[in-house]
Design an enzyme around this catalytic site. Structure first.
Site, PDB file in Angstrom:
ATOM      1  N   GLN A 158      29.469 -19.769  -6.003  1.00 50.15           N
ATOM      2  CA  GLN A 158      28.097 -19.186  -5.622  1.00 50.15           C
ATOM      3  C   GLN A 158      27.381 -18.414  -6.538  1.00 50.15           C
ATOM      4  O   GLN A 158      27.851 -17.470  -6.969  1.00 50.15           O
ATOM      5  CB  GLN A 158      28.067 -18.783  -4.127  1.00 50.15           C
ATOM      6  CG  GLN A 158      28.743 -19.670  -3.084  1.00 50.15           C
ATOM      7  CD  GLN A 158      27.742 -20.851  -2.778  1.00 50.15           C
ATOM      8  OE1 GLN A 158      26.798 -20.803  -1.979  1.00 50.15           O
ATOM      9  NE2 GLN A 158      27.795 -21.946  -3.535  1.00 50.15           N
ATOM     10  N   GLU A 182      32.938 -19.638   8.781  1.00 40.04           N
ATOM     11  CA  GLU A 182      32.450 -19.921   7.336  1.00 40.04           C
ATOM     12  C   GLU A 182      33.628 -19.913   6.623  1.00 40.04           C
ATOM     13  O   GLU A 182      34.496 -19.215   6.833  1.00 40.04           O
ATOM     14  CB  GLU A 182      31.219 -19.238   7.066  1.00 40.04           C
ATOM     15  CG  GLU A 182      31.452 -17.706   6.475  1.00 40.04           C
ATOM     16  CD  GLU A 182      30.204 -17.042   6.014  1.00 40.04           C
ATOM     17  OE1 GLU A 182      29.176 -17.653   5.947  1.00 40.04           O
ATOM     18  OE2 GLU A 182      30.266 -15.785   5.866  1.00 40.04           O
ATOM     19  N   ASN A 195      28.779 -14.964  -5.214  1.00 35.63           N
ATOM     20  CA  ASN A 195      29.474 -14.943  -4.154  1.00 35.63           C
ATOM     21  C   ASN A 195      30.843 -15.875  -4.058  1.00 35.63           C
ATOM     22  O   ASN A 195      31.344 -15.685  -5.117  1.00 35.63           O
ATOM     23  CB  ASN A 195      28.586 -14.603  -3.057  1.00 35.63           C
ATOM     24  CG  ASN A 195      27.588 -15.770  -2.525  1.00 35.63           C
ATOM     25  OD1 ASN A 195      26.700 -15.654  -3.181  1.00 35.63           O
ATOM     26  ND2 ASN A 195      28.120 -16.680  -1.569  1.00 35.63           N
ATOM     27  N   ASP A 196      30.929 -16.564  -3.097  1.00 36.10           N
ATOM     28  CA  ASP A 196      32.089 -17.105  -2.804  1.00 36.10           C
ATOM     29  C   ASP A 196      32.746 -18.274  -3.835  1.00 36.10           C
ATOM     30  O   ASP A 196      31.904 -18.829  -4.522  1.00 36.10           O
ATOM     31  CB  ASP A 196      31.986 -18.323  -1.767  1.00 36.10           C
ATOM     32  CG  ASP A 196      31.120 -17.766  -0.355  1.00 36.10           C
ATOM     33  OD1 ASP A 196      31.041 -16.463  -0.435  1.00 36.10           O
ATOM     34  OD2 ASP A 196      30.838 -18.600   0.494  1.00 36.10           O
ATOM     35  N   ASP A 237      30.438 -25.947   4.514  1.00 33.28           N
ATOM     36  CA  ASP A 237      31.534 -25.517   3.809  1.00 33.28           C
ATOM     37  C   ASP A 237      32.891 -26.324   3.817  1.00 33.28           C
ATOM     38  O   ASP A 237      33.967 -25.945   4.447  1.00 33.28           O
ATOM     39  CB  ASP A 237      32.098 -24.018   4.181  1.00 33.28           C
ATOM     40  CG  ASP A 237      30.998 -22.889   4.128  1.00 33.28           C
ATOM     41  OD1 ASP A 237      30.014 -23.188   3.245  1.00 33.28           O
ATOM     42  OD2 ASP A 237      30.925 -21.870   4.635  1.00 33.28           O
ATOM     43  N   PHE A 284      25.327 -24.634  -1.284  1.00 31.46           N
ATOM     44  CA  PHE A 284      26.074 -23.833  -0.683  1.00 31.46           C
ATOM     45  C   PHE A 284      27.773 -23.950  -1.174  1.00 31.46           C
ATOM     46  O   PHE A 284      28.145 -25.044  -1.880  1.00 31.46           O
ATOM     47  CB  PHE A 284      26.028 -23.890   0.603  1.00 31.46           C
ATOM     48  CG  PHE A 284      24.819 -22.819   1.100  1.00 31.46           C
ATOM     49  CD1 PHE A 284      23.520 -22.535   0.344  1.00 31.46           C
ATOM     50  CD2 PHE A 284      24.914 -21.972   2.285  1.00 31.46           C
ATOM     51  CE1 PHE A 284      22.610 -21.657   0.747  1.00 31.46           C
ATOM     52  CE2 PHE A 284      23.964 -20.927   2.662  1.00 31.46           C
ATOM     53  CZ  PHE A 284      22.933 -20.791   1.834  1.00 31.46           C
ATOM     54  N   SER A 285      28.720 -23.516  -0.451  1.00 30.93           N
ATOM     55  CA  SER A 285      30.088 -23.666  -0.648  1.00 30.93           C
ATOM     56  C   SER A 285      30.644 -25.090  -0.557  1.00 30.93           C
ATOM     57  O   SER A 285      30.169 -25.842   0.536  1.00 30.93           O
ATOM     58  CB  SER A 285      30.988 -22.535   0.175  1.00 30.93           C
ATOM     59  OG  SER A 285      30.383 -21.142  -0.252  1.00 30.93           O
ATOM     60  N   TRP A 297      21.157 -11.726  -3.844  1.00 29.46           N
ATOM     61  CA  TRP A 297      21.419 -13.290  -3.094  1.00 29.46           C
ATOM     62  C   TRP A 297      20.274 -13.811  -3.316  1.00 29.46           C
ATOM     63  O   TRP A 297      19.002 -13.479  -2.781  1.00 29.46           O
ATOM     64  CB  TRP A 297      21.960 -13.028  -1.750  1.00 29.46           C
ATOM     65  CG  TRP A 297      22.439 -14.384  -1.189  1.00 29.46           C
ATOM     66  CD1 TRP A 297      23.601 -15.025  -1.417  1.00 29.46           C
ATOM     67  CD2 TRP A 297      21.440 -15.211  -0.319  1.00 29.46           C
ATOM     68  NE1 TRP A 297      23.636 -16.134  -0.644  1.00 29.46           N
ATOM     69  CE2 TRP A 297      22.309 -16.375  -0.085  1.00 29.46           C
ATOM     70  CE3 TRP A 297      20.340 -15.072  -0.066  1.00 29.46           C
ATOM     71  CZ2 TRP A 297      22.055 -17.343   0.915  1.00 29.46           C
ATOM     72  CZ3 TRP A 297      19.898 -16.199   0.798  1.00 29.46           C
ATOM     73  CH2 TRP A 297      20.657 -17.240   0.951  1.00 29.46           C
TER      74      TRP A 297
END
Length: 562
Positions: A146, A317, A129-130, A258, A193-194, A154
């Protein structure tokens, strides 16, 4: 048991994620052998996806021994730390035999997947993802993202990594960040996470990111903390990780993530923003620091109007905040938001304004919709070579990739951000590298205004009045995508759409449109990039026919890598 030789250089690392289909086995389920000598082994894998790493001590041939009937290897690769920045990883497949693929062999294997887009970056395997940690070091562009190596859905978050010399052709690198605990074994989610890259005043690259601690509810009561990852040589591994922020301000619950960090000349100090919610309203928090390690809460940079909370938005986010020309730009995603009028999900918005004395003052309170198609999300931008370059994740939870694929998730084409002439809008256009890397071959039009499509990526260009223009692509006579302009409204429809969501934007008097189609991905750039729309479809993704009706000048190209 299977057994096969592989030659390893001194210092080679073999890293993989695996689970056991028979967790109670008493025999070694994986071994690295040299003759009869056991160099390294796993007595038994567990029912949970876990990470394993073997460090080879001497150059020479070894034998890998495994049982593909009892063990599932979800992601495996080898690399020599001294040369991986030039060659990338060697992907390993432990099946009936050991298959090794490096560089162009990986690219060839990916290209053989007819369901995989060709112009857009995707992981070899697993979930993506991101975009994270975007930066350029020397001549090398770095894309972190990610990543879940344990499957195509996920899951516990890691940072994947790829590098490029031209923003288009990518080398796959070792996984850069992993969760601080084995979350699968805990029955939890969370992980790395990001976050974003930051070049300190001494020139060193650091990565600020969020770690979600073991979480047992995806929507409440989780804990998120901020960390710094300091990379080793060539940004291949995170050599040191430091937690720098754990305390949340009053009014902020679980969403606290983030980070985007910069050195603020006016304050002569570090500044950081975080996505959050404040007493239930999506918000962006501002922090300050003198050393980049100890952070103090300075207040709200932005708090969304109440209608966002009422329309389901849980938090901001992936916020981005940067100086573009002589204006400050704030970009935000509102997770959970459903726009009342169109039913679009998780749209990406921006504000343009001034940042003075740690206060962001928008020129207008009206949010600009950055992409009307909804599949351009979690955008991250970075400055390099005097350009503000951005990538985004091409996905929205409304639709899912069909089962059976080796991977899930793609990145957008690289985009360059600018301001419109009146400085009231952010514009996004494909980076010049896209035109340089992907050869444009004109397609001949027949007498009906139609085109036979080659089954490969295409680009459509319209120049002139766009009013009443219509583009319809079909696969075997069935709709693939349709784009039209009626009464100054630009719209897009895919085969999978049932009409419950409207994908539309006000175009006005725009005189230009570029559309890229790549195996189900549609990226539209109109009115000099002031209007953009991105969709990711999974039905009729290889159109064979295109019909265009327009008073504008029309050009259609096949797009192929050089």
């Amino acid at each position: 048991m299977r057994r096969q030789k592989m030659r390893l250089a001194l210092g080679t690392r073999v890293e993989f994620w695996a689970t056991s289909k028979e967790p109670n086995s008493d025999e070694f389920q994986f071994r690295v052998l040299q003759g009869d000598q056991l160099l390294w082994g796993v007595k038994r894998f567990s029912e949970f996806s876990e990470f394993y790493s073997y460090h080879h001590r001497e150059a020479g041939d070894v034998e890998f021994e495994w049982d593909e009937g009892r063990t599932e290897f979800t992601w495996a690769y080898a690399y020599d730390p001294r040369s991986v920045s030039k060659t990338g990883i060697t992907v390993l497949e432990f099946g009936e035999r050991l298959v090794e693929r490096t560089g162009s062999e990986i690219d060839g294997w990916c290209a053989a997947d007819t369901q995989r887009p060709r112009l857009h970056f995707s992981p070899v395997r697993g979930w993506m993802n991101d975009p994270n940690g975007l930066c350029k070091v020397g001549d090398v562009w770095h894309l972190f993202y990610q990543f879940h190596p344990g499957g195509t859905d996920w899951g516990p978050m890691h940072w994947g990594h790829a590098t490029s010399l031209d923003l288009c052709a990518w080398l796959h690198m070792p996984v850069f960040l992993r969760p601080e605990q084995n979350l699968a074994r805990l029955g939890a989610t969370g992980g790395a996470f990001s976050g974003s890259a930051f070049r300190d005043r001494d020139g060193k690259i650091k990565f600020y990111y969020t770690e979600r601690l073991p979480a047992y509810d995806l929507f409440a009561n989780y804990r998120e903390v901020q960390k710094i990852a300091e990379p080793g040589r060539d940004l291949i591994n995170a050599e040191r990780i430091t937690t720098v922020l754990e305390i949340r301000p009053e009014g902020v619950k679980h969403d606290f993530r983030d980070p985007k960090v910069w050195w603020d000349e006016a304050a002569n100090a570090y500044r950081m923003i975080l996505g959050a919610s404040m007493y239930g309203d999506p918000a962006v928090l501002l922090y300050g620091s003198d050393d980049g390690l100890e952070w103090q809460y300075l207040g709200l940079l932005y708090r969304a109007p109440v209608n966002f909370r009422e329309e389901g938005a849980r938090a901001v986010e992936c916020p981005d905040f940067f100086l573009l020309e002589d204006k400050w730009v704030l970009v935000m995603g509102f997770v959970g938001h459903i726009e009342a009028a169109t039913r679009r999900h998780n749209l990406l918005y921006a504000l343009i304004g001034e940042f003075i004395n740690d206060r962001f003052v928008p020129d207008t309170p009206e949010l600009q919709l950055l992409d009307f198609g909804t599949d351009y999300y979690a955008m991250q931008s970075f400055e390099a070579e005097g350009r503000q370059i951005a990538f985004a994740w091409l996905f929205n939870w409304e639709y899912r990739k069909p089962d059976g694929s080796a991977y899930s998730g793609e990145m957008s084409l690289p985009r360059v951000l600018s301001l419109s002439e009146d400085k009231k809008k952010i514009c996004m256009l494909p980076a010049i590298e896209v035109d340089e890397h992907y050869v444009a071959i004109p397609l001949a039009m027949d007498q009906s205004g139609g085109y036979s499509l080659p089954g490969r990526p295409i680009e459509i260009r319209l120049s002139g009045s766009l009013q009443d223009s219509k583009l319809v692509a079909t696969t075997g006579g069935e709709l693939a995508f349709e784009v039209g302009v009626v009464d100054d409204i630009l719209s897009i429809r895919l085969a999978q759409d049932d009409g419950s969501i409207e994908y539309v934007a006000e175009l006005g008097s725009g005189q230009d449109l570029r559309l890229f189609h790549d195996c189900g991905i549609v990226e539209i750039f109109a009115d000099g990039g002031a209007v953009c729309g991105t969709r990711r479809g999974y039905v009729n993704i290889e159109p064979d026919r295109l019909e265009i009706t327009s008073s504008a000048r029309v050009e259609v190209f096949e797009r192929n890598p050089e």
